[in-house]
Design a protein around this motif. Structure first.
Motif, mmCIF file in Angstrom:
data_model
loop_
_atom_site.group_PDB
_atom_site.id
_atom_site.type_symbol
_atom_site.label_atom_id
_atom_site.label_comp_id
_atom_site.label_asym_id
_atom_site.label_seq_id
_atom_site.Cartn_x
_atom_site.Cartn_y
_atom_site.Cartn_z
ATOM 1 N N LEU A 94 0.820 -1.209 0.000
ATOM 2 C CA LEU A 94 0.000 0.000 0.000
ATOM 3 C C LEU A 94 0.852 1.256 0.000
ATOM 4 O O LEU A 94 0.484 2.260 -0.633
ATOM 5 N N TRP A 95 1.988 1.240 0.687
ATOM 6 C CA TRP A 95 2.731 2.481 0.940
ATOM 7 C C TRP A 95 3.365 3.067 -0.321
ATOM 8 O O TRP A 95 3.235 4.284 -0.546
ATOM 9 N N GLY A 102 -0.247 9.922 -4.422
ATOM 10 C CA GLY A 102 -0.311 11.111 -3.592
ATOM 11 C C GLY A 102 -1.337 10.988 -2.484
ATOM 12 O O GLY A 102 -2.310 10.245 -2.599
ATOM 13 N N LEU A 103 -1.109 11.725 -1.416
ATOM 14 C CA LEU A 103 -2.019 11.715 -0.286
ATOM 15 C C LEU A 103 -3.249 12.574 -0.595
ATOM 16 O O LEU A 103 -3.210 13.412 -1.499
ATOM 17 N N PRO A 104 -4.333 12.375 0.158
ATOM 18 C CA PRO A 104 -5.481 13.272 0.008
ATOM 19 C C PRO A 104 -5.045 14.719 0.216
ATOM 20 O O PRO A 104 -4.147 15.007 1.019
ATOM 21 N N ALA A 105 -5.680 15.628 -0.497
ATOM 22 C CA ALA A 105 -5.282 17.043 -0.440
ATOM 23 C C ALA A 105 -5.272 17.581 0.986
ATOM 24 O O ALA A 105 -4.383 18.363 1.358
ATOM 25 N N ALA A 106 -6.243 17.153 1.794
ATOM 26 C CA ALA A 106 -6.333 17.654 3.162
ATOM 27 C C ALA A 106 -5.179 17.181 4.039
ATOM 28 O O ALA A 106 -4.909 17.782 5.089
ATOM 29 N N HIS A 133 10.395 1.345 2.369
ATOM 30 C CA HIS A 133 11.047 2.244 3.327
ATOM 31 C C HIS A 133 11.040 3.678 2.806
ATOM 32 O O HIS A 133 10.720 4.623 3.556
ATOM 33 N N GLN A 134 11.383 3.834 1.536
ATOM 34 C CA GLN A 134 11.435 5.177 0.944
ATOM 35 C C GLN A 134 10.043 5.793 0.860
ATOM 36 O O GLN A 134 9.878 7.003 1.073
ATOM 37 N N ALA A 135 9.050 4.969 0.559
ATOM 38 C CA ALA A 135 7.679 5.470 0.457
ATOM 39 C C ALA A 135 7.172 5.970 1.801
ATOM 40 O O ALA A 135 6.504 7.008 1.879
ATOM 41 N N VAL A 136 7.480 5.238 2.866
ATOM 42 C CA VAL A 136 7.037 5.639 4.208
ATOM 43 C C VAL A 136 7.661 6.984 4.587
ATOM 44 O O VAL A 136 6.980 7.875 5.118
#
Length: 251
Positions: A94-95, A102-106, A133-136
């Motif tokens: 998942l990571w 990308g993360l949610p805008a909020a 590891h890099q993604a986290v």
């Protein structure tokens, strides 16, 4: 390509609402997303119950086939390591997926004013998965948190104490490993991306947050207390798994 999502038993037992929010977000990118709620059988594998493990593992693979999943997005590092022992289905963590879409805008930059400095407990089953590891790290930076890496992290991470079912087979040894691991970290404010690791870090004397806590939950500041260690309660763990199932039925 048809995608599936598998949270894993421990994460489902920890944070039903955040699992639901994650699935809702992923469906914006993968509208056909199927939800897989099966145990991978890893606990059976580690205690030597080979026949029971194979039965459970093939039950999982049959479910994946029934859903016609081509690629499975997996939130649990233990599940991911088991699935990658087979070429039955392509599986990805998942990571890196969240880091890519990308993360949610909020969530982006929401912690830019936080004074919290986190360290990361990398999970043993994916110690060689550098992309995870890099993604986290990227996700934490995108959130706006400061990160101080442990000397023994990534490929050199130490076991949280729960590896190999040690928490069940030898609780005394497991607790010693938990305390030792927390002692090796540069701060007791610890981020994990494994629900079992989070529980272990708390049992070892640390304050620990799961990465989903930081994505979906409130901004954390120095002195804040982490969520309670619900995995120490068998009743709460099973109740939360049921809640996760009900939530995902509505997503």
């Amino acid at each position: 390509m048809r995608h599936g999502f598998m949270a894993g038993c421990s994460l489902s037992a920890y944070c039903p609402e955040y699992v639901g929010k994650t699935v809702s977000y992923l469906k914006q990118f993968y509208p056909e997303l199927s939800i897989i709620q099966q145990c991978c059988g890893k606990p059976l594998y580690y205690i030597g119950e080979q026949q029971k493990f194979e039965k459970q593992y093939h039950k999982l693979l049959d479910t994946i086939d029934d859903c016609a999943v081509d690629e499975l997005i997996v939130a649990c590092q233990g599940c991911l390591s088991m699935l990658r022992q087979s070429e039955h289905v392509k599986s990805t963590s998942l990571w890196p997926v969240l880091a890519k879409i990308g993360l949610p805008a909020a969530a982006i930059g929401k912690a830019k004013d936080s004074d919290m400095v986190f360290t990361i407990q990398d999970s043993c089953p994916t110690r060689n998965e550098t992309d995870i590891h890099q993604a986290v790290i990227k996700i934490l930076q995108d959130l706006g948190y400061q990160v101080k890496l442990a000397k023994l992290s990534g490929k050199n991470t130490l076991c949280c104490g729960m590896g190999g079912m040690c928490g069940v087979a030898n609780p005394k040894l497991a607790r010693a490993a938990m305390v030792h691991r927390v002692a090796t970290l540069p701060t007791k404010n610890i981020v994990t991306y494994c629900a079992s690791c989070r529980s272990a870090m708390m049992n070892g004397g640390g304050q620990s947050w799961h990465l989903l806590d930081l994505i979906w939950g409130p901004v954390v500041m120095q002195g804040d207390r982490c969520p309670e260690n619900v995995l120490n309660s068998t009743f709460t763990s099973w109740k939360n798994r049921y809640r996760t199932k009900r939530i995902l039925e509505q997503v």
